[in-house]
Design a protein around this motif. Structure first.
Motif, mmCIF file in Angstrom:
data_model
loop_
_atom_site.group_PDB
_atom_site.id
_atom_site.type_symbol
_atom_site.label_atom_id
_atom_site.label_comp_id
_atom_site.label_asym_id
_atom_site.label_seq_id
_atom_site.Cartn_x
_atom_site.Cartn_y
_atom_site.Cartn_z
ATOM 1 N N ASP A 115 65.774 58.235 16.715
ATOM 2 C CA ASP A 115 66.865 58.765 15.887
ATOM 3 C C ASP A 115 66.923 60.288 15.868
ATOM 4 N N ALA A 116 65.777 60.928 15.983
ATOM 5 C CA ALA A 116 65.727 62.399 15.942
ATOM 6 C C ALA A 116 64.806 62.895 17.052
ATOM 7 N N PRO A 117 65.168 62.648 18.310
ATOM 8 C CA PRO A 117 64.238 62.918 19.418
ATOM 9 C C PRO A 117 63.838 64.377 19.557
ATOM 10 N N GLU A 118 64.771 65.296 19.416
ATOM 11 C CA GLU A 118 64.444 66.711 19.599
ATOM 12 C C GLU A 118 63.536 67.212 18.490
ATOM 13 N N GLN A 119 63.872 66.847 17.253
ATOM 14 C CA GLN A 119 63.057 67.295 16.127
ATOM 15 C C GLN A 119 61.665 66.667 16.171
ATOM 16 N N GLU A 157 58.736 64.890 7.283
ATOM 17 C CA GLU A 157 59.799 63.911 7.083
ATOM 18 C C GLU A 157 61.059 64.397 7.788
ATOM 19 N N LEU A 158 61.628 63.530 8.618
ATOM 20 C CA LEU A 158 62.820 63.860 9.383
ATOM 21 C C LEU A 158 63.952 62.894 9.034
ATOM 22 N N ALA A 159 65.177 63.365 9.196
ATOM 23 C CA ALA A 159 66.350 62.543 8.906
ATOM 24 C C ALA A 159 66.473 61.464 9.975
#
Length: 254
Positions: free
Chosen positions: A237-241, A227-229
């Motif tokens: 929304d969270a490309p690197e992660q 689960e990512l923010a």
């Protein structure tokens, strides 16, 4: 590089982002197209060579007469056959996520690993947003203004036509596709036999946390949840992660 394949008399378009890496097939969601994975392809290179399909009715692929579950899966089968890739990892977001896990369930010999981004085993899609989309705008700036905060999520599908600026997908086609996506797909989800990563955005309005955890519980040790923010479009929304989680998962020993 953009290329095409024929499925009967219908053309399907795809983007091969190139490089020396192993192929990773990517399937986008509604309102998007293959180019939505450009950033991910760059982040995963050179170990992975992302090849992304413009699914029927999207991008530069032809519109279709049907958007049922079996129609989409048949396209993925044809895409995989055209590439001659053997067993490969498959990643799918939203609509593409269901297509990916149904393809993996029904053709286990063709999928080595599965990444599903923010979609459940039961889908209740609300197409009211689709019916409110503008048919055309006089300029790109006007289209962005009409879409407001959602504009960045649809930008890859913007197109300039004779009648003004609109989208590479048909609004009526998308509603038809969304209606056909709805339903209980537990049988396919639990039939997947390859290692699976389920990625959920903590702000998602599509995949609830309880449902995501139930999906993992029914797959035992074969699947895990990250689960990512982010909202529903985690890779935006969270490309690197997101890229890091996918890369780590693909690097795990079988």
């Amino acid at each position: 590089m953009r290329d095409f394949l024929l499925v009967g008399e219908r053309k399907l378009s795809y983007l091969d982002f190139g490089g020396p890496g192993k192929p990773l097939l990517a399937l986008h969601g509604h309102y998007n197209e293959a180019s939505a994975f450009a950033s991910l392809a760059g982040a995963l290179a050179p170990r992975w060579r992302v090849i992304a399909l413009d699914q029927r009715g999207h991008g530069d692929s032809d519109r279709a007469t049907g958007y049922e579950r079996d129609d989409y899966i048949a396209d993925v089968v044809a895409f995989h056959r055209h590439l001659g890739a053997g067993p490969v990892p498959v990643l799918g977001h939203s609509l593409g996520g269901v297509n990916a896990y149904q393809f993996a369930a029904r053709h286990p010999d063709k999928v080595s690993r599965l990444i599903v981004e923010d979609i459940g085993a039961v889908v209740h899609c609300d197409w009211s947003f689709t019916t409110r989309l503008p048919l055309a705008a006089p300029s790109r700036e006007a289209l962005v203004a009409a879409l407001g905060a959602t504009a960045p999520y649809l930008a890859c599908s913007f197109r300039q036509r004779d009648q003004g600026w609109g989208f590479s997908f048909g609004i009526d086609d998308t509603v038809t596709s969304q209606k056909a996506l709805n339903g209980d797909h537990w049988e396919d989800w639990t039939a997947v036999s390859c290692p699976t990563l389920l990625v959920r955005g903590t702000r998602s309005d599509e995949l609830a946390g309880d449902h995501a955890r139930a999906m993992i519980a029914r797959r035992g040790r074969q699947a895990r949840l990250v689960e990512l923010a982010a909202g529903h479009v985690v890779h935006h929304d969270a490309p690197e992660q997101f890229a890091a989680e996918v890369d780590d998962f693909l690097a795990e020993p079988c």
